[in-house]
Design a protein around this motif. Sequence first.
Motif, PDB file in Angstrom:
ATOM      1  N   PRO A  76       0.829  -1.383  -0.034  1.00  0.00           N
ATOM      2  CA  PRO A  76       0.138   0.127  -0.060  1.00  0.00           C
ATOM      3  C   PRO A  76       0.778   1.220  -0.052  1.00  0.00           C
ATOM      4  CG  PRO A  76      -0.648  -1.343   1.802  1.00  0.00           C
ATOM      5  CD  PRO A  76       0.506  -2.105   1.259  1.00  0.00           C
ATOM      6  N   VAL A  77       0.456   2.163  -0.652  1.00  0.00           N
ATOM      7  CA  VAL A  77       1.101   3.548  -0.893  1.00  0.00           C
ATOM      8  C   VAL A  77       0.085   4.587  -0.593  1.00  0.00           C
ATOM      9  CG1 VAL A  77       2.283   5.012  -2.613  1.00  0.00           C
ATOM     10  CG2 VAL A  77       2.362   2.535  -2.849  1.00  0.00           C
ATOM     11  N   VAL A  78       0.894   5.502   0.126  1.00  0.00           N
ATOM     12  CA  VAL A  78       0.109   6.931   0.608  1.00  0.00           C
ATOM     13  C   VAL A  78       0.721   8.147  -0.263  1.00  0.00           C
ATOM     14  CG1 VAL A  78      -0.780   8.448   2.572  1.00  0.00           C
ATOM     15  CG2 VAL A  78      -0.412   6.038   2.858  1.00  0.00           C
ATOM     16  N   PRO A  79      -0.001   8.546  -1.255  1.00  0.00           N
ATOM     17  CA  PRO A  79       0.658   9.891  -1.676  1.00  0.00           C
ATOM     18  C   PRO A  79       0.989  10.944  -0.925  1.00  0.00           C
ATOM     19  CG  PRO A  79      -1.129   9.013  -2.860  1.00  0.00           C
ATOM     20  CD  PRO A  79      -1.401   8.357  -1.766  1.00  0.00           C
ATOM     21  N   ARG A  80       1.611  11.708  -0.953  1.00  0.00           N
ATOM     22  CA  ARG A  80       1.713  12.983  -0.020  1.00  0.00           C
ATOM     23  C   ARG A  80       2.379  14.304  -0.745  1.00  0.00           C
ATOM     24  NH1 ARG A  80       2.424  13.502   5.495  1.00  0.00           N
ATOM     25  NH2 ARG A  80       3.253  15.180   6.312  1.00  0.00           N
ATOM     26  N   GLY A  81       1.804  15.439  -0.406  1.00  0.00           N
ATOM     27  CA  GLY A  81       2.274  16.733  -1.020  1.00  0.00           C
ATOM     28  C   GLY A  81       2.944  17.348   0.151  1.00  0.00           C
ATOM     29  N   ALA A  82       2.330  18.390   0.704  1.00  0.00           N
ATOM     30  CA  ALA A  82       2.922  19.220   1.894  1.00  0.00           C
ATOM     31  C   ALA A  82       2.472  18.761   3.058  1.00  0.00           C
ATOM     32  CB  ALA A  82       2.598  20.831   1.542  1.00  0.00           C
ATOM     33  N   GLY A  83       1.566  18.071   3.317  1.00  0.00           N
ATOM     34  CA  GLY A  83       0.864  17.470   4.399  1.00  0.00           C
ATOM     35  C   GLY A  83       0.170  18.460   5.393  1.00  0.00           C
ATOM     36  N   THR A  84      -0.343  19.195   4.558  1.00  0.00           N
ATOM     37  CA  THR A  84      -1.350  20.194   5.394  1.00  0.00           C
ATOM     38  C   THR A  84      -2.710  20.122   5.430  1.00  0.00           C
ATOM     39  OG1 THR A  84      -1.953  21.705   3.355  1.00  0.00           O
ATOM     40  CG2 THR A  84       0.107  22.153   4.595  1.00  0.00           C
ATOM     41  N   LEU A 124       4.264  24.854  -4.329  1.00  0.00           N
ATOM     42  CA  LEU A 124       3.337  25.518  -3.251  1.00  0.00           C
ATOM     43  C   LEU A 124       2.224  26.475  -4.124  1.00  0.00           C
ATOM     44  CD1 LEU A 124       5.652  26.224  -0.504  1.00  0.00           C
ATOM     45  CD2 LEU A 124       4.333  24.369  -0.944  1.00  0.00           C
ATOM     46  N   ASN A 125       1.134  26.441  -3.625  1.00  0.00           N
ATOM     47  CA  ASN A 125       0.119  27.417  -4.277  1.00  0.00           C
ATOM     48  C   ASN A 125       0.566  28.772  -4.197  1.00  0.00           C
ATOM     49  OD1 ASN A 125      -2.573  29.217  -3.677  1.00  0.00           O
ATOM     50  ND2 ASN A 125      -3.489  27.255  -4.331  1.00  0.00           N
ATOM     51  N   ALA A 126       0.972  29.222  -3.109  1.00  0.00           N
ATOM     52  CA  ALA A 126       1.488  30.773  -3.383  1.00  0.00           C
ATOM     53  C   ALA A 126       2.373  30.864  -4.284  1.00  0.00           C
ATOM     54  CB  ALA A 126       1.940  30.880  -1.871  1.00  0.00           C
ATOM     55  N   GLU A 127       3.384  29.893  -4.747  1.00  0.00           N
ATOM     56  CA  GLU A 127       4.573  30.098  -5.553  1.00  0.00           C
ATOM     57  C   GLU A 127       3.956  30.121  -7.056  1.00  0.00           C
ATOM     58  OE1 GLU A 127       8.220  27.686  -3.275  1.00  0.00           O
ATOM     59  OE2 GLU A 127       6.671  26.695  -4.896  1.00  0.00           O
ATOM     60  N   GLY A 153      -1.514  18.358  -3.842  1.00  0.00           N
ATOM     61  CA  GLY A 153      -2.607  18.276  -2.699  1.00  0.00           C
ATOM     62  C   GLY A 153      -3.753  18.924  -2.960  1.00  0.00           C
ATOM     63  N   ASN A 154      -3.900  20.097  -3.589  1.00  0.00           N
ATOM     64  CA  ASN A 154      -4.954  20.897  -3.730  1.00  0.00           C
ATOM     65  C   ASN A 154      -5.754  20.119  -4.971  1.00  0.00           C
ATOM     66  OD1 ASN A 154      -3.442  24.193  -3.942  1.00  0.00           O
ATOM     67  ND2 ASN A 154      -3.838  22.929  -2.076  1.00  0.00           N
ATOM     68  N   ILE A 155      -5.130  19.576  -5.942  1.00  0.00           N
ATOM     69  CA  ILE A 155      -6.077  18.882  -6.762  1.00  0.00           C
ATOM     70  C   ILE A 155      -6.360  17.663  -6.282  1.00  0.00           C
ATOM     71  CG2 ILE A 155      -5.559  17.720  -8.857  1.00  0.00           C
ATOM     72  CD1 ILE A 155      -3.428  19.737  -9.760  1.00  0.00           C
ATOM     73  N   ALA A 156      -5.871  16.921  -5.508  1.00  0.00           N
ATOM     74  CA  ALA A 156      -6.207  15.564  -4.762  1.00  0.00           C
ATOM     75  C   ALA A 156      -7.594  15.956  -3.728  1.00  0.00           C
ATOM     76  CB  ALA A 156      -5.288  15.018  -4.152  1.00  0.00           C
ATOM     77  N   THR A 157      -7.528  17.114  -3.256  1.00  0.00           N
ATOM     78  CA  THR A 157      -8.471  17.441  -2.302  1.00  0.00           C
ATOM     79  C   THR A 157      -9.944  18.214  -2.720  1.00  0.00           C
ATOM     80  OG1 THR A 157      -7.352  19.300  -1.434  1.00  0.00           O
ATOM     81  CG2 THR A 157      -7.328  17.195  -0.324  1.00  0.00           C
ATOM     82  N   ASN A 158      -9.486  18.890  -4.160  1.00  0.00           N
ATOM     83  CA  ASN A 158     -10.344  19.746  -4.860  1.00  0.00           C
ATOM     84  C   ASN A 158     -10.333  21.244  -3.983  1.00  0.00           C
ATOM     85  OD1 ASN A 158     -11.861  20.821  -6.665  1.00  0.00           O
ATOM     86  ND2 ASN A 158     -13.740  19.800  -6.206  1.00  0.00           N
ATOM     87  N   ALA A 159      -9.254  21.520  -3.532  1.00  0.00           N
ATOM     88  CA  ALA A 159      -9.341  22.451  -2.529  1.00  0.00           C
ATOM     89  C   ALA A 159     -10.129  23.862  -3.166  1.00  0.00           C
ATOM     90  CB  ALA A 159      -7.825  22.961  -2.257  1.00  0.00           C
ATOM     91  N   GLY A 160     -10.479  24.388  -1.896  1.00  0.00           N
ATOM     92  CA  GLY A 160     -11.205  25.710  -1.920  1.00  0.00           C
ATOM     93  C   GLY A 160     -10.607  26.925  -1.471  1.00  0.00           C
ATOM     94  N   GLY A 161     -11.028  28.086  -1.405  1.00  0.00           N
ATOM     95  CA  GLY A 161     -10.230  29.206  -0.776  1.00  0.00           C
ATOM     96  C   GLY A 161     -11.203  30.343  -0.740  1.00  0.00           C
ATOM     97  N   MET A 162     -10.589  31.524  -0.326  1.00  0.00           N
ATOM     98  CA  MET A 162     -11.486  32.804  -0.357  1.00  0.00           C
ATOM     99  C   MET A 162     -12.014  33.296  -1.727  1.00  0.00           C
ATOM    100  SD  MET A 162      -9.892  34.842   2.587  1.00  0.00           S
ATOM    101  CE  MET A 162      -8.473  34.343   3.724  1.00  0.00           C
ATOM    102  N   LYS A 166     -16.044  33.926  -6.105  1.00  0.00           N
ATOM    103  CA  LYS A 166     -16.223  34.136  -7.209  1.00  0.00           C
ATOM    104  C   LYS A 166     -15.748  33.368  -8.425  1.00  0.00           C
ATOM    105  CE  LYS A 166     -15.853  38.666 -10.093  1.00  0.00           C
ATOM    106  NZ  LYS A 166     -15.756  39.794  -9.918  1.00  0.00           N
ATOM    107  N   TYR A 167     -14.641  32.849  -8.349  1.00  0.00           N
ATOM    108  CA  TYR A 167     -13.803  31.977  -9.481  1.00  0.00           C
ATOM    109  C   TYR A 167     -13.747  30.463  -9.292  1.00  0.00           C
ATOM    110  CZ  TYR A 167     -12.162  36.776 -10.046  1.00  0.00           C
ATOM    111  OH  TYR A 167     -12.041  37.958 -10.332  1.00  0.00           O
ATOM    112  N   GLY A 168     -14.574  29.947  -8.313  1.00  0.00           N
ATOM    113  CA  GLY A 168     -14.873  28.473  -8.160  1.00  0.00           C
ATOM    114  C   GLY A 168     -13.582  27.784  -7.594  1.00  0.00           C
ATOM    115  N   VAL A 169     -13.808  26.535  -7.346  1.00  0.00           N
ATOM    116  CA  VAL A 169     -12.707  25.873  -6.505  1.00  0.00           C
ATOM    117  C   VAL A 169     -11.782  24.958  -7.428  1.00  0.00           C
ATOM    118  CG1 VAL A 169     -14.437  25.443  -4.549  1.00  0.00           C
ATOM    119  CG2 VAL A 169     -14.075  23.789  -6.716  1.00  0.00           C
ATOM    120  N   THR A 170     -10.978  24.387  -6.965  1.00  0.00           N
ATOM    121  CA  THR A 170      -9.787  23.833  -7.889  1.00  0.00           C
ATOM    122  C   THR A 170     -10.136  23.280  -9.176  1.00  0.00           C
ATOM    123  OG1 THR A 170      -8.151  23.440  -5.996  1.00  0.00           O
ATOM    124  CG2 THR A 170      -7.816  22.470  -7.861  1.00  0.00           C
TER     125      THR A 170
END
Length: 464
Positions: A76-84, A124-127, A153-162, A166-170
């Motif tokens: 078994p394999v666990v993919p990992r990004g930044a762990g946040t 990173l998202n900010a980069e 990680g954003n893609i794997a979780t379909n992350a949202g934000g502020m 107006k512009y939709g999620v990932t």
Amino acid sequence: MPLQTEYPTTEATASSATAAVLAAHPRATSDPQARAAVATDRSGYVPATLPDGVVRAESADDVIEALRLAHAHNVPVVPRGAGTGLAAGASAHAGQIVVDVSGMDRILEIDPVEMIAVVQPGVLNAEVNAAAAEHGLFYAPDPASTAICSIGGNIATNAGGMWCAKYGVTRESVLGLTVVLADGRVVRTGRRTIKGVTGYDLNALFIGSEGTLGIVVEATLRLRPRPVRTETLAAYFDDIEAAGLAASAITAARIQPSILELMDGPTLGAVDRAEGTHHRELGGAFLLAQTDGYGAHLELDEIARAIEPYASSVHRAGSAEEAEALVKARRDAIPSLEKLGRVSIGDIAVPRNRLAEAFTGLEEISARTGVPIFSVAHAADGNLHPMIVVDPDTSITEGPAKEALGDMFHLAQGLGGTLTGEHGVGLLKRQWVEEEVGDISRSLQGAIKAAFDPTGILNPGKAI
Ligand SMILES: Cc1cc2nc3c(=O)[nH]c(=O)nc-3n(C[C@H](O)[C@H](O)[C@H](O)COP(=O)(O)OP(=O)(O)OC[C@H]3O[C@@H](n4cnc5c(N)ncnc54)[C@H](O)[C@@H]3O)c2cc1C
């Protein structure tokens, strides 16, 4: 207060299967410190054991090799990004190996004419946003964790934000992906064009699949022109129910803010204590609204009018610095609460006109279970983050904290809402999935999982 991550001190021996994978992969390690560093995420969940090892991938070939080996040895394999992550989606335990792609952190291309960026998953998202800004562009899905979370990680979780108000999620900003499948084969999904409907939409399927269908090794992202103008206001209310009614009034008035965020009084108090600010003195709840575009000031006037019957005071930011300080107050919410103890974060979403009822329901859950609940919300999306803070040594997977998490789901369900708006199911919310989606959907999802990962080695026990 840092998380107490206490693991058994005895050195667990890797199984012969994981040992074979780790021995054969040039970028694998079984160093205990490296394993402890990737055992969990920011959800407050502490696994009882450590994973057997980590592959620190630096290229797509490293990921392909890791999955070929894992497939051959049934590991078994666990993919990992930044762990946040906040749902224990990247948590791993004995008998598993982690494939950490945070080292794949290059921006491969920015095309300012097509307005796309091609990036590796560990960027990173900010980069991405900093690179896009050099061309007058921005990447819209901006989690509050923008400075510390990865695009993969954003893609794997379909992350949202502020800005998702107006512009939709990932999902609305990912045009194409390169994904390594469970057996090491590589599939490309989506395209570089804005439109395209050839075949089933596998791109959308991977987004939000929480590492259970494949490991993203490259993404083509949609960028947008930076708004010519933004306007920001903060409003204070006597209580969170009044703030919830104000947020619903903005939606009902058909105004489209680019940011619409809520914080309750206890969270404001925690931010003030951590950051030395004074929001709590101004009210028992806080609403942050931002508009953008040529008519930003006119839209903000409309917002001020819509919330006036509910607000005790309204402050328009007079400068970019003042606006940024208000946005920062919202971003500081989770880190400020983490200073108080172990935080378990709910992520329910409800119809936007039922926000006030949701806040009332959360107060009742807090009173019934005896756990303190601090709440923030992406109000334009009806997405609430009720946060339970417990003693650092207290488990969040049993007892009152777990009971409160279940009650939150049933509250959302009763209001016509959902278990998770943007953090994903991970490990912590899995028991409620079938109750929400139903047995037919659940079995179809199982069939999809089996088609992509027939031996079930990718992030088992998560998401579905
Ligand atoms: C202070 C704070 C604020 C936050 N604010 C927000 C917010 O506003 N909005 C929001 O949506 N989230 C928020 N989060 C949660 C978190 O940042 C997001 O879920 C983020 O998308 C996780 O990214 P990551 O790189 O840390 O992923 P990880 O935690 O490493 O992994 C998350 C999941 O993605 C999978 N995964 C990671 N990389 C890949 C890959 N390359 N391929 C396949 N699967 C992969 C993992 O297996 C796991 O299931 C916040 C977290 C913190 C700590």
